[in-house]
Design a protein around this motif. Sequence first.
Motif, PDB file in Angstrom:
ATOM      1  N   GLU A  35       0.702  -1.211   0.141  1.00 14.75           N
ATOM      2  CA  GLU A  35      -0.077  -0.037   0.005  1.00 14.75           C
ATOM      3  C   GLU A  35       0.871   1.251   0.114  1.00 14.75           C
ATOM      4  O   GLU A  35       2.031   1.249   0.623  1.00 14.75           O
ATOM      5  N   THR A  36       0.378   2.194  -0.926  1.00 13.10           N
ATOM      6  CA  THR A  36       1.249   3.631  -0.739  1.00 13.10           C
ATOM      7  C   THR A  36       0.473   4.534  -0.193  1.00 13.10           C
ATOM      8  O   THR A  36      -0.909   4.440  -0.086  1.00 13.10           O
ATOM      9  N   PRO A  37       0.835   5.754   0.099  1.00  8.91           N
ATOM     10  CA  PRO A  37       0.179   6.872   0.920  1.00  8.91           C
ATOM     11  C   PRO A  37      -0.526   7.440   0.036  1.00  8.91           C
ATOM     12  O   PRO A  37      -1.628   8.194   0.242  1.00  8.91           O
ATOM     13  N   ASN A  38      -0.509   7.319  -1.439  1.00 11.48           N
ATOM     14  CA  ASN A  38      -1.744   7.879  -2.196  1.00 11.48           C
ATOM     15  C   ASN A  38      -2.890   7.017  -2.596  1.00 11.48           C
ATOM     16  O   ASN A  38      -3.728   7.454  -3.237  1.00 11.48           O
ATOM     17  N   GLY A  39      -2.933   6.033  -1.543  1.00 10.33           N
ATOM     18  CA  GLY A  39      -4.197   5.172  -1.973  1.00 10.33           C
ATOM     19  C   GLY A  39      -4.250   4.091  -2.919  1.00 10.33           C
ATOM     20  O   GLY A  39      -5.296   3.414  -3.111  1.00 10.33           O
ATOM     21  N   TYR A  40      -3.241   3.840  -3.692  1.00  8.68           N
ATOM     22  CA  TYR A  40      -3.012   2.808  -4.490  1.00  8.68           C
ATOM     23  C   TYR A  40      -2.086   1.822  -4.099  1.00  8.68           C
ATOM     24  O   TYR A  40      -1.222   1.963  -3.309  1.00  8.68           O
TER      25      TYR A  40
END
Length: 109
Positions: A35-40
């Motif tokens: 998971e990434t901080p930008n939601g993707y």
Amino acid sequence: MKYVQILLTVFMLTLSTVSLAIDLHSAKDQGLVGETPNGYLASPVSAPSADIKALISDINAKRKQKYAQVAAKVAKPLSVVEQLAGKKAIEKTSKGHFIQFPDGQWVKK
């Protein structure tokens, strides 16, 4: 007869490709996506396989569609919804799965 053999070969190749496909949970368990901080989703692996790239692309497209619906419903920019979704996804990520920090660094939670 040769036509039938070709059809069977194509059919078998298709089945083998489908059987090699990986699901999200397995990919996370194997450390192939995170998971990434930008939601993707993204891959902490330097050269992910075609299956992993396809999985990431498919899930991210579905997420973006959902985020856009939410953004329209709450009258907020898509980027705000993406950031909130990223924060929530990282919070919910299971121990041992990868998450990415805003600076791009990958760590196991």
